[in-house]
Design a protein around this motif. Structure first.
Motif, mmCIF file in Angstrom:
data_model
loop_
_atom_site.group_PDB
_atom_site.id
_atom_site.type_symbol
_atom_site.label_atom_id
_atom_site.label_comp_id
_atom_site.label_asym_id
_atom_site.label_seq_id
_atom_site.Cartn_x
_atom_site.Cartn_y
_atom_site.Cartn_z
ATOM 1 N N GLY A 88 0.828 -1.212 0.000
ATOM 2 C CA GLY A 88 0.000 0.000 0.000
ATOM 3 C C GLY A 88 0.858 1.255 0.000
ATOM 4 N N GLY A 89 2.034 1.165 -0.617
ATOM 5 C CA GLY A 89 2.927 2.316 -0.676
ATOM 6 C C GLY A 89 3.718 2.561 0.608
ATOM 7 N N LYS A 90 3.492 1.743 1.634
ATOM 8 C CA LYS A 90 4.194 1.946 2.919
ATOM 9 C C LYS A 90 5.297 0.914 3.107
ATOM 10 C CE LYS A 90 0.264 3.222 5.733
ATOM 11 N NZ LYS A 90 -0.491 2.587 6.776
ATOM 12 N N PRO A 91 6.428 1.340 3.722
ATOM 13 C CA PRO A 91 7.491 0.373 3.974
ATOM 14 C C PRO A 91 7.298 -0.357 5.305
ATOM 15 C CG PRO A 91 8.253 2.577 4.517
ATOM 16 C CD PRO A 91 6.806 2.706 4.106
ATOM 17 N N TYR A 92 7.585 -1.635 5.309
ATOM 18 C CA TYR A 92 7.572 -2.447 6.543
ATOM 19 C C TYR A 92 8.935 -3.118 6.644
ATOM 20 C CZ TYR A 92 2.507 -1.876 6.399
ATOM 21 O OH TYR A 92 1.240 -1.348 6.378
ATOM 22 N N GLU A 93 9.672 -2.807 7.700
ATOM 23 C CA GLU A 93 10.992 -3.451 7.863
ATOM 24 C C GLU A 93 10.807 -4.792 8.538
ATOM 25 O OE1 GLU A 93 14.287 -1.487 9.591
ATOM 26 O OE2 GLU A 93 14.467 -0.086 7.914
ATOM 27 N N ILE A 94 11.166 -5.843 7.840
ATOM 28 C CA ILE A 94 10.979 -7.191 8.381
ATOM 29 C C ILE A 94 12.353 -7.780 8.676
ATOM 30 C CG2 ILE A 94 9.964 -9.458 7.953
ATOM 31 C CD1 ILE A 94 8.218 -8.065 5.801
ATOM 32 N N THR A 95 12.615 -8.052 9.947
ATOM 33 C CA THR A 95 13.935 -8.548 10.336
ATOM 34 C C THR A 95 13.821 -9.945 10.931
ATOM 35 O OG1 THR A 95 14.608 -6.270 10.760
ATOM 36 C CG2 THR A 95 16.024 -7.989 11.657
ATOM 37 N N THR A 96 14.673 -10.832 10.433
ATOM 38 C CA THR A 96 14.696 -12.199 10.950
ATOM 39 C C THR A 96 15.231 -12.208 12.387
ATOM 40 O OG1 THR A 96 15.051 -12.991 8.718
ATOM 41 C CG2 THR A 96 15.627 -14.505 10.513
ATOM 42 N N LEU A 97 14.617 -13.008 13.235
ATOM 43 C CA LEU A 97 15.099 -13.125 14.619
ATOM 44 C C LEU A 97 16.583 -13.478 14.574
ATOM 45 C CD1 LEU A 97 12.332 -15.245 16.417
ATOM 46 C CD2 LEU A 97 12.460 -12.766 16.057
ATOM 47 N N ARG A 98 17.358 -12.828 15.433
ATOM 48 C CA ARG A 98 18.802 -13.062 15.354
ATOM 49 C C ARG A 98 19.446 -12.888 16.709
ATOM 50 N NH1 ARG A 98 20.547 -7.087 13.051
ATOM 51 N NH2 ARG A 98 21.834 -6.973 14.897
ATOM 52 N N ARG A 99 20.641 -13.417 16.789
ATOM 53 C CA ARG A 99 21.470 -13.100 17.947
ATOM 54 C C ARG A 99 22.800 -12.627 17.400
ATOM 55 N NH1 ARG A 99 24.229 -18.287 18.370
ATOM 56 N NH2 ARG A 99 22.847 -19.700 17.240
ATOM 57 N N ASP A 100 23.435 -11.709 18.118
ATOM 58 C CA ASP A 100 24.710 -11.187 17.639
ATOM 59 C C ASP A 100 25.807 -12.110 18.124
ATOM 60 O OD1 ASP A 100 23.263 -9.162 16.590
ATOM 61 O OD2 ASP A 100 23.680 -7.739 18.201
ATOM 62 N N VAL A 101 26.673 -12.533 17.209
ATOM 63 C CA VAL A 101 27.734 -13.445 17.643
ATOM 64 C C VAL A 101 29.088 -12.769 17.725
ATOM 65 C CG1 VAL A 101 26.613 -15.601 16.988
ATOM 66 C CG2 VAL A 101 27.927 -14.354 15.272
ATOM 67 N N ALA A 102 29.276 -11.687 17.017
ATOM 68 C CA ALA A 102 30.550 -10.971 17.089
ATOM 69 C C ALA A 102 30.297 -9.544 16.657
ATOM 70 C CB ALA A 102 31.569 -11.613 16.154
ATOM 71 N N THR A 103 31.177 -8.656 17.064
ATOM 72 C CA THR A 103 30.973 -7.260 16.674
ATOM 73 C C THR A 103 32.280 -6.504 16.772
ATOM 74 O OG1 THR A 103 29.891 -5.213 17.245
ATOM 75 C CG2 THR A 103 30.246 -6.728 19.040
ATOM 76 N N ASP A 104 32.423 -5.471 15.940
ATOM 77 C CA ASP A 104 33.594 -4.607 16.065
ATOM 78 C C ASP A 104 33.163 -3.214 16.513
ATOM 79 O OD1 ASP A 104 32.318 -3.578 13.894
ATOM 80 O OD2 ASP A 104 33.996 -3.768 12.513
ATOM 81 N N GLY A 105 31.956 -3.120 17.054
ATOM 82 C CA GLY A 105 31.489 -1.832 17.561
ATOM 83 C C GLY A 105 30.786 -1.011 16.499
ATOM 84 N N ARG A 106 30.862 -1.443 15.264
ATOM 85 C CA ARG A 106 30.170 -0.698 14.221
ATOM 86 C C ARG A 106 29.181 -1.578 13.481
ATOM 87 N NH1 ARG A 106 34.226 1.685 10.305
ATOM 88 N NH2 ARG A 106 35.459 -0.105 10.904
ATOM 89 N N ARG A 107 29.462 -2.868 13.458
ATOM 90 C CA ARG A 107 28.600 -3.755 12.692
ATOM 91 C C ARG A 107 28.609 -5.111 13.371
ATOM 92 N NH1 ARG A 107 28.610 -4.406 6.528
ATOM 93 N NH2 ARG A 107 28.800 -2.184 6.848
ATOM 94 N N ALA A 108 27.433 -5.653 13.604
ATOM 95 C CA ALA A 108 27.352 -6.951 14.274
ATOM 96 C C ALA A 108 27.390 -8.078 13.243
ATOM 97 C CB ALA A 108 26.064 -7.029 15.066
ATOM 98 N N VAL A 109 28.058 -9.151 13.606
ATOM 99 C CA VAL A 109 27.986 -10.362 12.785
ATOM 100 C C VAL A 109 26.855 -11.184 13.391
ATOM 101 C CG1 VAL A 109 29.190 -12.451 12.037
ATOM 102 C CG2 VAL A 109 30.450 -10.287 12.315
ATOM 103 N N VAL A 110 25.894 -11.583 12.568
ATOM 104 C CA VAL A 110 24.677 -12.142 13.154
ATOM 105 C C VAL A 110 24.458 -13.602 12.794
ATOM 106 C CG1 VAL A 110 23.578 -9.884 13.131
ATOM 107 C CG2 VAL A 110 23.172 -11.441 11.236
ATOM 108 N N ALA A 111 23.765 -14.267 13.694
ATOM 109 C CA ALA A 111 23.285 -15.618 13.407
ATOM 110 C C ALA A 111 21.780 -15.577 13.600
ATOM 111 C CB ALA A 111 23.927 -16.599 14.381
ATOM 112 N N PHE A 112 21.042 -16.258 12.725
ATOM 113 C CA PHE A 112 19.587 -16.256 12.869
ATOM 114 C C PHE A 112 19.159 -17.283 13.907
ATOM 115 C CE2 PHE A 112 20.095 -14.771 8.331
ATOM 116 C CZ PHE A 112 19.980 -13.441 8.694
ATOM 117 N N THR A 113 17.988 -17.062 14.477
ATOM 118 C CA THR A 113 17.478 -17.954 15.509
ATOM 119 C C THR A 113 15.955 -18.016 15.351
ATOM 120 O OG1 THR A 113 17.118 -18.149 17.897
ATOM 121 C CG2 THR A 113 17.494 -15.965 17.087
#
Ligand code: ATP
Ligand code: MG
Length: 416
Positions: A88-113
Motif C-alpha cells: 500500500g505504498g508503505k514500507p515495513y521493515e521485516i527482520t529475521t530473529l537473530r542473535r549477535d555473535v561478534a561485533t567490532d562496535g560498528r557492525r554486528a555479525v549475526v546468526a539467525f534464531t
C-alpha cells in the motif's frame, strides 16, 4: 499477567494485514510479530510512525513469501537480516530473529534464531524489546520492557558497557530515546557507559551519526537529553565547540508554542558556534544534505544583526535581502538568545510580518541602465545595485518613474 494492546487500526489496516498474511502463508500463524517502536508507542499512547516486524522466517523465505503474495521486497539490510516490504505504498521493515555473535562496535555479525527471547537480547533497550502478535498480545522477553516504557526508563538490555561496545551508535540512541520517551533521572549505568566510551563515536559513519542526532533533536523537548549529553562530554564528540546550550534551550522554548513546529535542523544550528565557515565544514563532515548545510550557514550569518526593536521598514529590508527561510531562521535564533520574557510580542510580530509580506521584485533591469546612458559592461551591475539600495532604503517605493529618476541621477553622477 500478560499484556495486550488490542487490535489497533495500524495493525488491522489492509496493507499491514497483507504483509502478515504473506508471511504466515509461508511460516504459519505467529511466525511474525510487530516489534520495537510501534509496540512501545501503542503501549504508552503515542502515535506510531513506522511499523517494524520480527519473524522466524529467514530473509530468503521472507523475500519469497512477499513475492508470492505480489508484494514488493527490497533487500535493505541483508547482512543484518532485514528485508523491507512495500505494501500500500508503505514500507515495513521485516527482520529475521537473530542473535549477535561478534561485533567490532560498528557492525554486528549475526546468526539467525527462532527464539524470540534471544532476539530480544540483541536489541538495545528494554522498551524497544517488545513484541506484539496480530491479536494484540504483548511479549516482553526481558520482563522489564512494559514497565520501563511506562515509567520513561531507558535501560540497556543486559550490561550497558558491553552493549555500547557492540555498537557505539547506541550512545546516541540512548540519548535519542531519553529525549523522546524518558522521564525522571536518566539511568546511571547507561550514562556512565556512554560517557566512558564516547571517544569511540568517531569510528561511526557520518550518516548514522547525523541521522540519529537529527532524530534526537526532533523530540518535543530534547533539552534535558542535550544537557546530559553536554555534561557527559558526548555532545562535544559530535559538535564543534563552543556549544551554545543557552540558544538551543531558548529555541526549544519558543517552539513549545503551538505556532511553531519542532525544527531539528534549526535546533542543530542553534547549538553551533556563530561561525559560518566552521558550520559548513561541520555540515559536510556530517554529510548533511546541501540544502541543510546551506540553511544552517544562512541561519548563522553574522549580518544583519536582528534586534527585537527593528522597525517594520528594517524588517522588510532584512526579509528582502535574506529570503523568507533565512529571515525566519535568523529571527528565531536571535529571539532564542534574547530576554524572551520581555520581548516575545516584538519577535512574534517580526515573524508574522515576515510571513505576511512578499517582497516586490526590483522594477529595473540592465537594459533600463543602458537606456539611461550607461555604457555596457561591469558598470551596469554597479549602477543597478546602487539604485536597488536606494529603492530598498525607500521601503520598496512603488513608483517606477521616481526609480527611473534616481537611475538617471546615478548614471549622470558616474564618471565613465
Ligand atoms: P522509531 O519510532 O523511531 O522508529 P524504533 O524503536 O522503531 O523507534 P528503529 O530505529 O526503527 O527504532 O529500530 C527498530 C528496533 O530495532 C528498535 O526498537 C530496536 O529494538 C532495534 N534496534 C535498532 N537499532 C538498534 C541498534 N543499533 N542496536 C540494537 N537494537 C537496535
Ligand atoms: Mg521503527
Amino acid at each position: 499477567m500478560s499484556e495486550t494492546i488490542g487490535q489497533r487500526p495500524w495493525m488491522t489496516a489492509p496493507e499491514t494485514a497483507a504483509v502478515l498474511d504473506a508471511l504466515e502463508a509461508a511460516g504459519g500463524p505467529d511466525c511474525a510479530r510487530f516489534v520495537g517502536g510501534c509496540v512501545r508507542n501503542t503501549l504508552i499512547g503515542k502515535p506510531v510512525s513506522d511499523i517494524d516486524i520480527a519473524t522466524r522466517l529467514t530473509p530468503d523465505a521472507v523475500t519469497a513469501a512477499l513475492k508470492a503474495a505480489g508484494l514488493k521486497a527490497v533487500p535493505t539490510g541483508v547482512d543484518h537480516g532485514t528485508v523491507t516490504a512495500v505494501s500500500g505504498g508503505k514500507p515495513y521493515e521485516i527482520t529475521t530473529l537473530r542473535r549477535d555473535v561478534a561485533t567490532d562496535g560498528r557492525r554486528a555479525v549475526v546468526a539467525f534464531t527462532d527464539d524470540w527471547a534471544e532476539d530480544a537480547q540483541r536489541r538495545d533497550f528494554t522498551l524497544n524489546s517488545l513484541y506484539a502478535s496480530r491479536d494484540g498480545s504483548v511479549f516482553d522477553p526481558t520482563g522489564h520492557g512494559c514497565a520501563d516504557a511506562r515509567a520513561g526508563r531507558i535501560v540497556f538490555v543486559g550490561e550497558a558497557e558491553e552493549r555500547v561496545r557492540e555498537d557505539y551508535l547506541r550512545i546516541l540512541r540512548f540519548f535519542r530515546f531519553f529525549a523522546w520517551y524518558g522521564a525522571g533521572t536518566a539511568d546511571a549505568a547507561a550514562l556512565e557507559a556512554c560517557e566512558a566510551l564516547k571517544g569511540d563515536l568517531k569510528t561511526l559513519s557520518a550518516e548514522r551519526v547525523s541521522r540519529e542526532l537529527l532524530k534526537l533533536l526532533g523530540a518535543d523537548d530534547p533539552r534535558e537529553a542535550v544537557r546530559l549529553m553536554a555534561a557527559s562530554g558526548v555532545l562535544g564528540e559530535v559538535l564543534p565547540a563552543p556549544i551554545d546550550l543557552a540558544r538551543f534551550a531558548g529555541l526549544v522554548a519558543i517552539e513549545d508554542d503551538q505556532l511553531f513546529e519542532n525544527d531539528p535542523v534549526l535546533r542543530l544550528a542553534a547549538l553551533l558556534p556563530d561561525d559560518q565557515v566552521g558550520a559548513v565544514t561541520f555540515a559536510e563532515r556530517l554529510r548533511l544534505s546541501n540544502a541543510e548545510r546551506d540553511r544552517i550557514a544562512a541561519a548563522l550569518a553574522p549580518t544583519p544583526e536582528f534586534k527585537s526593536w527593528m522597525s517594520p521598514r528594517e524588517i522588510r529590508r532584512a526579509l528582502y535581502r535574506l529570503g523568507a527561510q533565512p529571515f525566519r531562521d535568523r529571527a528565531k535564533l536571535a529571539w532564542a538568545r534574547a530576554d524572551r520574557s520581555a520581548t516575545t510580542p516584538q519577535w512574534r510580530g517580526m515573524i508574522a510580518l515576515g510571513e505576511g509580506w512578499t517582497p516586490p521584485a526590483f522594477p529595473l533591469t540592465g537594459e533600463d541602465v543602458i537606456a539611461a546612458g550607461a555604457p555596457k559592461g561591469p558598470m551596469v551591475g554597479q549602477v543597478l545595485r546602487e539604485v536597488e539600495d536606494w529603492w530598498v532604503d525607500h521601503d520598496f517605493i512603488d513608483d517606477k518613474l521616481s526609480t527611473i529618476e534616481k537611475l538617471k541621477s546615478v548614471v549622470q553622477g558616474m564618471a565613465f
